[in-house]
Design a protein around this motif. Sequence first.
Motif, PDB file in Angstrom:
ATOM      1  N   ALA A 147      32.489  13.601   5.021  1.00  0.00           N
ATOM      2  CA  ALA A 147      33.504  14.664   4.642  1.00  0.00           C
ATOM      3  C   ALA A 147      35.132  13.911   4.648  1.00  0.00           C
ATOM      4  O   ALA A 147      35.146  13.449   5.593  1.00  0.00           O
ATOM      5  N   THR A 148      35.845  14.381   3.756  1.00  0.00           N
ATOM      6  CA  THR A 148      37.114  13.761   3.839  1.00  0.00           C
ATOM      7  C   THR A 148      37.918  14.787   4.698  1.00  0.00           C
ATOM      8  O   THR A 148      37.709  16.125   4.845  1.00  0.00           O
ATOM      9  N   ARG A 149      39.118  14.208   5.174  1.00  0.00           N
ATOM     10  CA  ARG A 149      40.032  15.279   5.956  1.00  0.00           C
ATOM     11  C   ARG A 149      40.096  16.523   5.287  1.00  0.00           C
ATOM     12  O   ARG A 149      40.370  17.564   5.933  1.00  0.00           O
ATOM     13  N   ALA A 150      40.676  16.533   4.062  1.00  0.00           N
ATOM     14  CA  ALA A 150      41.621  17.577   3.359  1.00  0.00           C
ATOM     15  C   ALA A 150      40.105  18.372   2.793  1.00  0.00           C
ATOM     16  O   ALA A 150      40.404  19.644   2.347  1.00  0.00           O
ATOM     17  N   GLY A 151      38.971  17.942   2.723  1.00  0.00           N
ATOM     18  CA  GLY A 151      37.725  18.575   2.069  1.00  0.00           C
ATOM     19  C   GLY A 151      37.613  18.516   0.694  1.00  0.00           C
ATOM     20  O   GLY A 151      36.624  18.608  -0.040  1.00  0.00           O
ATOM     21  N   VAL A 152      38.794  17.931  -0.046  1.00  0.00           N
ATOM     22  CA  VAL A 152      38.806  17.804  -1.572  1.00  0.00           C
ATOM     23  C   VAL A 152      39.604  16.428  -1.571  1.00  0.00           C
ATOM     24  O   VAL A 152      39.863  15.948  -0.789  1.00  0.00           O
ATOM     25  N   ASP A 153      39.381  15.909  -2.839  1.00  0.00           N
ATOM     26  CA  ASP A 153      40.178  14.525  -3.324  1.00  0.00           C
ATOM     27  C   ASP A 153      41.493  15.112  -2.960  1.00  0.00           C
ATOM     28  O   ASP A 153      42.244  15.510  -3.653  1.00  0.00           O
ATOM     29  N   SER A 154      42.308  13.979  -1.859  1.00  0.00           N
ATOM     30  CA  SER A 154      43.606  14.222  -1.708  1.00  0.00           C
ATOM     31  C   SER A 154      44.566  13.336  -2.184  1.00  0.00           C
ATOM     32  O   SER A 154      45.692  13.376  -2.115  1.00  0.00           O
ATOM     33  N   ARG A 155      44.249  12.713  -3.317  1.00  0.00           N
ATOM     34  CA  ARG A 155      44.905  11.833  -4.105  1.00  0.00           C
ATOM     35  C   ARG A 155      45.857  12.635  -5.022  1.00  0.00           C
ATOM     36  O   ARG A 155      45.292  13.452  -5.776  1.00  0.00           O
ATOM     37  N   LEU A 156      47.109  12.174  -5.257  1.00  0.00           N
ATOM     38  CA  LEU A 156      47.906  12.949  -6.332  1.00  0.00           C
ATOM     39  C   LEU A 156      47.937  12.030  -7.519  1.00  0.00           C
ATOM     40  O   LEU A 156      48.130  10.883  -7.619  1.00  0.00           O
ATOM     41  N   PRO A 157      48.116  12.756  -8.688  1.00  0.00           N
ATOM     42  CA  PRO A 157      48.372  12.133 -10.096  1.00  0.00           C
ATOM     43  C   PRO A 157      49.784  11.553 -10.007  1.00  0.00           C
ATOM     44  O   PRO A 157      50.609  11.871  -9.225  1.00  0.00           O
ATOM     45  N   TRP A 158      50.016  10.569 -10.740  1.00  0.00           N
ATOM     46  CA  TRP A 158      51.322   9.761 -10.746  1.00  0.00           C
ATOM     47  C   TRP A 158      52.543  10.897 -11.124  1.00  0.00           C
ATOM     48  O   TRP A 158      53.410  10.466 -10.608  1.00  0.00           O
ATOM     49  N   TRP A 159      52.285  11.784 -11.950  1.00  0.00           N
ATOM     50  CA  TRP A 159      53.235  12.664 -12.441  1.00  0.00           C
ATOM     51  C   TRP A 159      53.755  13.522 -11.353  1.00  0.00           C
ATOM     52  O   TRP A 159      54.944  14.156 -11.171  1.00  0.00           O
ATOM     53  N   ALA A 160      52.891  13.667 -10.101  1.00  0.00           N
ATOM     54  CA  ALA A 160      53.251  14.683  -9.190  1.00  0.00           C
ATOM     55  C   ALA A 160      54.188  14.359  -8.285  1.00  0.00           C
ATOM     56  O   ALA A 160      54.885  15.034  -7.633  1.00  0.00           O
ATOM     57  N   LEU A 161      54.275  12.804  -8.253  1.00  0.00           N
ATOM     58  CA  LEU A 161      55.586  12.197  -7.736  1.00  0.00           C
ATOM     59  C   LEU A 161      56.674  12.046  -8.431  1.00  0.00           C
ATOM     60  O   LEU A 161      57.845  12.003  -8.144  1.00  0.00           O
ATOM     61  N   LEU A 182      57.636  13.409 -11.392  1.00  0.00           N
ATOM     62  CA  LEU A 182      58.676  14.366 -11.854  1.00  0.00           C
ATOM     63  C   LEU A 182      59.684  15.082 -10.912  1.00  0.00           C
ATOM     64  O   LEU A 182      60.759  15.371 -11.452  1.00  0.00           O
ATOM     65  N   PRO A 183      59.396  15.403  -9.573  1.00  0.00           N
ATOM     66  CA  PRO A 183      60.382  15.745  -8.590  1.00  0.00           C
ATOM     67  C   PRO A 183      61.370  14.594  -8.358  1.00  0.00           C
ATOM     68  O   PRO A 183      62.532  14.916  -8.163  1.00  0.00           O
ATOM     69  N   THR A 184      60.707  13.573  -8.425  1.00  0.00           N
ATOM     70  CA  THR A 184      62.089  12.299  -8.297  1.00  0.00           C
ATOM     71  C   THR A 184      62.806  12.140  -9.441  1.00  0.00           C
ATOM     72  O   THR A 184      64.014  12.001  -9.290  1.00  0.00           O
ATOM     73  N   VAL A 185      62.491  12.261 -10.768  1.00  0.00           N
ATOM     74  CA  VAL A 185      63.405  12.417 -11.741  1.00  0.00           C
ATOM     75  C   VAL A 185      64.223  13.487 -11.679  1.00  0.00           C
ATOM     76  O   VAL A 185      65.552  13.430 -12.013  1.00  0.00           O
ATOM     77  N   ALA A 186      63.873  14.731 -11.306  1.00  0.00           N
ATOM     78  CA  ALA A 186      64.592  16.147 -11.355  1.00  0.00           C
ATOM     79  C   ALA A 186      65.709  15.773 -10.215  1.00  0.00           C
ATOM     80  O   ALA A 186      66.653  16.179 -10.414  1.00  0.00           O
ATOM     81  N   PHE A 187      65.154  15.134  -9.062  1.00  0.00           N
ATOM     82  CA  PHE A 187      66.165  14.815  -7.737  1.00  0.00           C
ATOM     83  C   PHE A 187      67.163  14.190  -8.323  1.00  0.00           C
ATOM     84  O   PHE A 187      68.407  14.236  -8.019  1.00  0.00           O
TER      85      PHE A 187
END
Length: 68
Positions: free
Chosen positions: A12-26, A28-33
Motif C-alpha cells: 500500500a502507498t502512504r496516501a492510499g491513492v496515487d499521489s502524483r500530481l499532473p503537470w498543470w497542478a503545479l 497554473l498556480p505558478t503562472v498565477a503567482f
Amino acid sequence: MPAPTHIRPHPATRAGVDSRLPWWALALPTVAFAALLVLILNPSDAQAATGDPLITHLFEWVQQLISR
C-alpha cells in the motif's frame, strides 16, 4: 477451521491513492503567482488602457516558445 489470509500483491502507498500530481497542478498556480507578483511590483502597468501592450508581447513570446 481457520480462514485463509489474503496477501496483497502490491504494498500500500502512504496516501492510499496515487499521489502524483499532473503537470498543470503545479504550472497554473505558478503562472498565477508570477502574474500577481508582476502586478504588485509595477502597479502603474496594471491600468486597463495603456499605450504599451506588455501583456500582448508576453503572450506572443510564450506562444513562440511553445511552438518551437
